[in-house]
Design a protein around this motif. Sequence first.
Motif, PDB file in Angstrom:
ATOM      1  N   ASP A 514      17.984 -16.292 -30.528  1.00 25.10           N
ATOM      2  CA  ASP A 514      19.343 -16.240 -31.071  1.00 25.10           C
ATOM      3  C   ASP A 514      19.666 -14.904 -31.711  1.00 25.10           C
ATOM      4  O   ASP A 514      20.693 -14.753 -32.370  1.00 25.10           O
ATOM      5  N   GLY A 515      18.780 -13.901 -31.529  1.00 24.68           N
ATOM      6  CA  GLY A 515      19.056 -12.564 -32.022  1.00 24.68           C
ATOM      7  C   GLY A 515      18.622 -12.310 -33.453  1.00 24.68           C
ATOM      8  O   GLY A 515      19.006 -11.298 -34.035  1.00 24.68           O
ATOM      9  N   LYS A 516      17.814 -13.179 -34.023  1.00 25.94           N
ATOM     10  CA  LYS A 516      17.343 -13.003 -35.391  1.00 25.94           C
ATOM     11  C   LYS A 516      16.003 -12.270 -35.409  1.00 25.94           C
ATOM     12  O   LYS A 516      15.150 -12.468 -34.548  1.00 25.94           O
ATOM     13  N   ILE A 517      15.829 -11.426 -36.438  1.00 25.71           N
ATOM     14  CA  ILE A 517      14.562 -10.745 -36.688  1.00 25.71           C
ATOM     15  C   ILE A 517      14.091 -11.137 -38.075  1.00 25.71           C
ATOM     16  O   ILE A 517      14.865 -11.112 -39.029  1.00 25.71           O
ATOM     17  N   LYS A 518      12.836 -11.506 -38.198  1.00 23.23           N
ATOM     18  CA  LYS A 518      12.254 -11.861 -39.491  1.00 23.23           C
ATOM     19  C   LYS A 518      10.981 -11.049 -39.708  1.00 23.23           C
ATOM     20  O   LYS A 518      10.276 -10.710 -38.750  1.00 23.23           O
ATOM     21  N   ALA A 519      10.700 -10.752 -40.968  1.00 23.82           N
ATOM     22  CA  ALA A 519       9.458 -10.083 -41.345  1.00 23.82           C
ATOM     23  C   ALA A 519       8.678 -11.003 -42.268  1.00 23.82           C
ATOM     24  O   ALA A 519       9.260 -11.688 -43.116  1.00 23.82           O
ATOM     25  N   TRP A 520       7.351 -11.007 -42.114  1.00 22.87           N
ATOM     26  CA  TRP A 520       6.500 -11.979 -42.815  1.00 22.87           C
ATOM     27  C   TRP A 520       5.277 -11.265 -43.390  1.00 22.87           C
ATOM     28  O   TRP A 520       4.788 -10.293 -42.814  1.00 22.87           O
ATOM     29  N   LEU A 521       4.809 -11.786 -44.516  1.00 20.40           N
ATOM     30  CA  LEU A 521       3.491 -11.443 -45.043  1.00 20.40           C
ATOM     31  C   LEU A 521       2.557 -12.617 -44.787  1.00 20.40           C
ATOM     32  O   LEU A 521       2.976 -13.780 -44.836  1.00 20.40           O
ATOM     33  N   TYR A 522       1.283 -12.331 -44.536  1.00 20.94           N
ATOM     34  CA  TYR A 522       0.354 -13.393 -44.163  1.00 20.94           C
ATOM     35  C   TYR A 522       0.023 -14.317 -45.340  1.00 20.94           C
ATOM     36  O   TYR A 522      -0.367 -15.461 -45.125  1.00 20.94           O
ATOM     37  N   ASP A 523       0.190 -13.833 -46.561  1.00 20.46           N
ATOM     38  CA  ASP A 523      -0.231 -14.653 -47.695  1.00 20.46           C
ATOM     39  C   ASP A 523       0.858 -15.577 -48.219  1.00 20.46           C
ATOM     40  O   ASP A 523       0.614 -16.422 -49.064  1.00 20.46           O
ATOM     41  N   SER A 537      20.815  -9.570 -29.849  1.00 25.49           N
ATOM     42  CA  SER A 537      20.116  -9.608 -28.561  1.00 25.49           C
ATOM     43  C   SER A 537      18.749 -10.262 -28.687  1.00 25.49           C
ATOM     44  O   SER A 537      18.167 -10.330 -29.770  1.00 25.49           O
ATOM     45  N   CYS A 538      18.258 -10.745 -27.568  1.00 24.83           N
ATOM     46  CA  CYS A 538      16.896 -11.277 -27.447  1.00 24.83           C
ATOM     47  C   CYS A 538      15.968 -10.058 -27.364  1.00 24.83           C
ATOM     48  O   CYS A 538      15.988  -9.320 -26.386  1.00 24.83           O
ATOM     49  N   THR A 539      15.164  -9.836 -28.378  1.00 24.05           N
ATOM     50  CA  THR A 539      14.579  -8.524 -28.640  1.00 24.05           C
ATOM     51  C   THR A 539      13.070  -8.560 -28.708  1.00 24.05           C
ATOM     52  O   THR A 539      12.478  -9.550 -29.142  1.00 24.05           O
ATOM     53  N   THR A 540      12.441  -7.450 -28.280  1.00 21.65           N
ATOM     54  CA  THR A 540      11.027  -7.198 -28.563  1.00 21.65           C
ATOM     55  C   THR A 540      10.932  -5.968 -29.446  1.00 21.65           C
ATOM     56  O   THR A 540      11.741  -5.049 -29.340  1.00 21.65           O
ATOM     57  N   MET A 541       9.928  -5.978 -30.333  1.00 24.61           N
ATOM     58  CA  MET A 541       9.737  -4.853 -31.253  1.00 24.61           C
ATOM     59  C   MET A 541       8.327  -4.310 -31.094  1.00 24.61           C
ATOM     60  O   MET A 541       7.393  -5.065 -30.796  1.00 24.61           O
ATOM     61  N   THR A 542       8.179  -3.012 -31.313  1.00 22.31           N
ATOM     62  CA  THR A 542       6.845  -2.417 -31.239  1.00 22.31           C
ATOM     63  C   THR A 542       6.832  -1.107 -32.005  1.00 22.31           C
ATOM     64  O   THR A 542       7.869  -0.447 -32.163  1.00 22.31           O
ATOM     65  N   TYR A 543       5.660  -0.767 -32.499  1.00 22.06           N
ATOM     66  CA  TYR A 543       5.462   0.500 -33.188  1.00 22.06           C
ATOM     67  C   TYR A 543       4.942   1.546 -32.207  1.00 22.06           C
ATOM     68  O   TYR A 543       4.299   1.228 -31.192  1.00 22.06           O
ATOM     69  N   ALA A 545       2.452   4.631 -31.037  1.00 22.11           N
ATOM     70  CA  ALA A 545       0.986   4.610 -31.019  1.00 22.11           C
ATOM     71  C   ALA A 545       0.392   5.048 -32.351  1.00 22.11           C
ATOM     72  O   ALA A 545      -0.664   4.554 -32.765  1.00 22.11           O
ATOM     73  N   ASP A 546       1.043   5.960 -33.055  1.00 16.48           N
ATOM     74  CA  ASP A 546       0.517   6.407 -34.346  1.00 16.48           C
ATOM     75  C   ASP A 546       0.945   5.505 -35.496  1.00 16.48           C
ATOM     76  O   ASP A 546       0.593   5.743 -36.653  1.00 16.48           O
ATOM     77  N   GLY A 547       1.716   4.466 -35.208  1.00 16.24           N
ATOM     78  CA  GLY A 547       2.080   3.476 -36.210  1.00 16.24           C
ATOM     79  C   GLY A 547       3.129   3.909 -37.199  1.00 16.24           C
ATOM     80  O   GLY A 547       3.350   3.233 -38.206  1.00 16.24           O
ATOM     81  N   THR A 548       3.828   5.003 -36.933  1.00 17.40           N
ATOM     82  CA  THR A 548       4.786   5.527 -37.903  1.00 17.40           C
ATOM     83  C   THR A 548       6.232   5.207 -37.581  1.00 17.40           C
ATOM     84  O   THR A 548       7.097   5.323 -38.439  1.00 17.40           O
ATOM     85  N   ARG A 549       6.524   4.833 -36.340  1.00 16.62           N
ATOM     86  CA  ARG A 549       7.918   4.646 -35.930  1.00 16.62           C
ATOM     87  C   ARG A 549       8.087   3.267 -35.284  1.00 16.62           C
ATOM     88  O   ARG A 549       7.244   2.838 -34.485  1.00 16.62           O
ATOM     89  N   LEU A 550       9.165   2.603 -35.638  1.00 16.52           N
ATOM     90  CA  LEU A 550       9.426   1.240 -35.174  1.00 16.52           C
ATOM     91  C   LEU A 550      10.623   1.240 -34.220  1.00 16.52           C
ATOM     92  O   LEU A 550      11.678   1.772 -34.544  1.00 16.52           O
ATOM     93  N   PHE A 551      10.432   0.604 -33.042  1.00 15.64           N
ATOM     94  CA  PHE A 551      11.471   0.542 -32.023  1.00 15.64           C
ATOM     95  C   PHE A 551      11.692  -0.919 -31.615  1.00 15.64           C
ATOM     96  O   PHE A 551      10.813  -1.768 -31.772  1.00 15.64           O
ATOM     97  N   SER A 552      12.872  -1.175 -31.064  1.00 16.92           N
ATOM     98  CA  SER A 552      13.134  -2.498 -30.494  1.00 16.92           C
ATOM     99  C   SER A 552      13.994  -2.347 -29.247  1.00 16.92           C
ATOM    100  O   SER A 552      14.719  -1.363 -29.089  1.00 16.92           O
ATOM    101  N   CYS A 553      13.886  -3.334 -28.385  1.00 17.73           N
ATOM    102  CA  CYS A 553      14.629  -3.327 -27.125  1.00 17.73           C
ATOM    103  C   CYS A 553      15.016  -4.763 -26.813  1.00 17.73           C
ATOM    104  O   CYS A 553      14.190  -5.674 -26.944  1.00 17.73           O
ATOM    105  N   GLY A 554      16.262  -4.978 -26.408  1.00 21.36           N
ATOM    106  CA  GLY A 554      16.667  -6.343 -26.093  1.00 21.36           C
ATOM    107  C   GLY A 554      17.997  -6.406 -25.376  1.00 21.36           C
ATOM    108  O   GLY A 554      18.709  -5.407 -25.232  1.00 21.36           O
TER     109      GLY A 554
END
Length: 1070
Positions: A514-523, A537-543, A545-554
């Motif tokens: 439904d186009g929602k993005i959520k962030a979670w902590l494991y604890d 949009s129906c989205t995928t997210m990924t960082y 390779a160096d883990g510094t930049r966040l992208f999404s596509c959907g």
Amino acid sequence: MAASLSRDLIFLILQFLDEEKFKETLHTLEQESALFFNFKYFEEQVLNGNWDEAERYLLGFTRFDENRFSMKTFFELRKQKYLEALDKLDRASAVDILLKDLRVFSSFNQDLFKEFTQLITLDNFRFFCRENDSLSNYRDTNTARAIMMVELKRLIDGNPALRDKTEFPNLRVSRLRSLVYQSLNWQHSLCENPVQNPELGSLFVDHNCRNSRDLSQMSASSQFVAPNPRLEGFHPIGGATGLPFHPQPPSLQTPITTWMPNSSNILRPVLPGGVNYSGLTYPGAMAKGLGGTDEMCRLRMAGIPDKVIPSAVCPTQSHNSAVLQTHDLPKTVIRTLTLWSNPTSMDFHPIHQMLLLVGTSLGDVSLWDVRSIERLFARNFQVWDIGASSMTLKATLVKDPSISVRRILWNSKGSLFGVAYSKNMIQLYSYHDTNDIRPHLEIEAHVGSVNDLAFCNPTTKLCLLTCGDDKTIKLWDATTGVRVCNFEGHDSAVYSVCPHYKENIHFLFSTSVDGKIKAWLYDTLSSRVDFDAPGRSCTTMTYSADGTRLFSCGTNKGGESHIVEWNEKEGTIKRSYQGLHKHSLVAIQFDMTKNQFLAAGHDHSIKFWDMDNVNLLTSTDAEGGLPASPRVRFNKDGTLLAVTANDNKIKVLATVNGQRLMHQMKNGEVRTFEDVKPKLTKALVPPKTWKFTEINEASQFRSLRLATSIRIEKILRLMYTSTGSGILALASNAIHLFWKWPRNDLNPSGKATTKVAPQVVQPTPGAVMINDLTDSIAGEAVPCFALSKNDSYLMSASGGKVSLFNMLTFKIMTSCMSPPPAATSLAFHPIDNNTIAVGTDDNSIHIYNVRTDEISHRLSGHSKKVTGLAFSHVQNLLISSGEDAQIIRWNSNTWEKENNTFLQIPERRTPRTNPAKSDIFLQFHQDHAHFLVAHESQIAIYETSKLQCVKQWTVGEFMAPISHATFSSNCQLIYTSFIDGVILIFSTSNLQLQCQINPSAYLGSSTARGSGLYPFVIAANPQDPNQFALGLTDGGVQVIEPLESEGKWGVPSPAENGSSNTMTSCISIG
């Protein structure tokens, strides 16, 4: 108006109770208000056998006599309750249920009530159920409840008192809280002396700002941020906790650094896009979420006017390389892999980067060496332990066995890979080398499709994240398969997960359809951030390779696609990449490489962007043949790019360095992908010389000859039961034999095995199933039989009438179709056991209905007798074969002829030394897109849709004819028997010989070829791909399986080259 508002308020309260987990109060209010019938809760009560609670809940919405749907619903509940009491031999409870609960229905159907009364006298309730058609669905408690729920769902959907109450209104998350915040902000705006940092004391009275001299007493944790510099809005109730971060309402979009504990830079909540009402912004009035401002990056900070930065001119980050050149991109097609079905997910090995893992739309998993185009490993989908599976999964697979791979992924070390399937399951394999890939774990992870998986290390142990259609995210121990925790909060199916860590803080993002993005902590197991994806949009997210930049596509429901980079510190879109103007029918997929390039499949091409430039860098169509939205996957170093193509193909594109490496490795130089300097690696070594396994001695395998005291002659037909626990044989003298393996300490599974001898089944002493031989012509009769899908009924003929046997009693239930014509082949309809296809010696096929004892259709098309029949419930068709070498496809709904072809039979140069049948036998591959054809001259694989031969193995000039052939249970092998006693085992993928068992090994060294003793028929165990049974011409039945130390029949040959063994032409391999 007032009534409508009251109704709306009740729904808001229901939502609040559900979010706060006040389950008992929630369901009480549902029942007392009678506004929303919670079918999920009702289903839980029924499946758990909480009959009183299920009926109490139902009574809140309808009376049993309100209409016929309600009456039938109450009757089904009480009937099941009664039958379970009888099954437990609890006659006292059964009598009580009969008199108190079922008697009320006697006035409507007195005969039925009498029948229920008679059940109390039964000593063997289960046996009676199996024999009684009306109670045949009662096999065990769980199965009966599941079947009943299907009927209850139909009744509730049709009930006018309930059908409009089963859908909950589409509300934004925490809508009641949002309204409270709006009210508080409005009250605050009316204060005579509004203060900048208001304090919330209670909801019981209207808000009033304190005197300014009291402000010094307020703690720092109670300060709030709002977009207007004059006044400040309120935090959520309970937000001022003094903790480093506060739980936010769903519409509040919070920078990542705000909700990560111990973060060095704590920012205040951001309220983008809020509606300004008299200089006041409240969270419930948001029109759009994060990224929903139409190509704008919007940031609203406390005390600072709105600052809008167009995404096309967002500041860029300088890259290490000064000039980006397109020759660094993989754009040259160097390899093409051909699969048997459409690839749906791909992943390169993180270390051995020439190895590509592929999952397909038919549930197949394969590993390819893209250098040599060899398939090194292949598995069709199969539940490894069906006994441990839930009834839900079993019912789902029975109803629709088709399954696809949704995601396939290596872990970071390349020692494990996981497969997520479209039905409930994930499977993990351990990878040791290309010849040693083992099943590791099988987990029934979700209800419905498992949409994504990802490996992570939130603890010291390797874990696995999964998400699915049941709206949940789950964390699993990747070593033991134990579930660690659940994450719940999405309102729609969860589409993807993206685990990450920063400053030793582990967290994850999830996206839903439904186009929602959520962030979670494991604890905490509750989402810390909740915002909208660009365009919902129906989205995928990924960082990166160096883990510094966040992208999404959907891609959203309207077909609009978005690729964006996020500003983590501000919680906003940093840049939105251009070039995706054309609408897409499916969600587009993307990948990135070298912390430099983005790639996405769009508009029948691959498009590339420099990460620091929103404009399209370049694109390629990969020499054509790409679908509208191809899937893409880089290898780790970005030298190779795998792209899905039409016609079940994968194209592998390479950079200049990738081409050079491929060429050097082809010439024997094994290189790494870090650079082009010659470095040796142990990962890829030249393949060893391969040779098929030949078995000459009994010590090289395990076998068991089945004993019987009944005198029988040549075995002409043979099959396993669907459970793999029994074998049924039909001899030339029309006698059937049925062996079943006992469940004991030596064989706890009760499955067929050579370790334990089975028992000959006879319900009563001397009971034998014998076919009718009246009017049967000796020497010309063609025996045939077929088992129903639940192994309850056997349809069989030996030249006389066709008989229907009850497999429990061995009694003939009915006989039909006295010759002429005589039956020559039989097949049960895969869905309806009452419909049977009967091939005859007058060249026709009769569609016979057992219940009405009538022939509903007569199919004509063959010019000689019909020898083979096979149904496909997936394709809704029937395939037939005849002595005329013709293969015909029929529509099983209309029974019309759709297509036909002829088997190409080569001429033999020498006459047969021993006569064999020239029948053609058919069997569907588990993908139902292909089927096996077995003839004395050949085995061949045909494509179902076009009836085209795609692979063929023909008998050599001096070889004996084939007597029979069959797929293994997973369809990866073809077991083939010959009239000289030789057994050949072929790989289905390329029809290469994998193992040969000579007759001296299983018939004894004294038995010479040409003695007349050979396997007339061969059958494969439906539960064990490496076990098969032989029906011999001396009346014996022999079960054969490999040694436990081996576990399989030989070593697979080098897999077929994707370009040489095509799916469009028939290739003779023998």
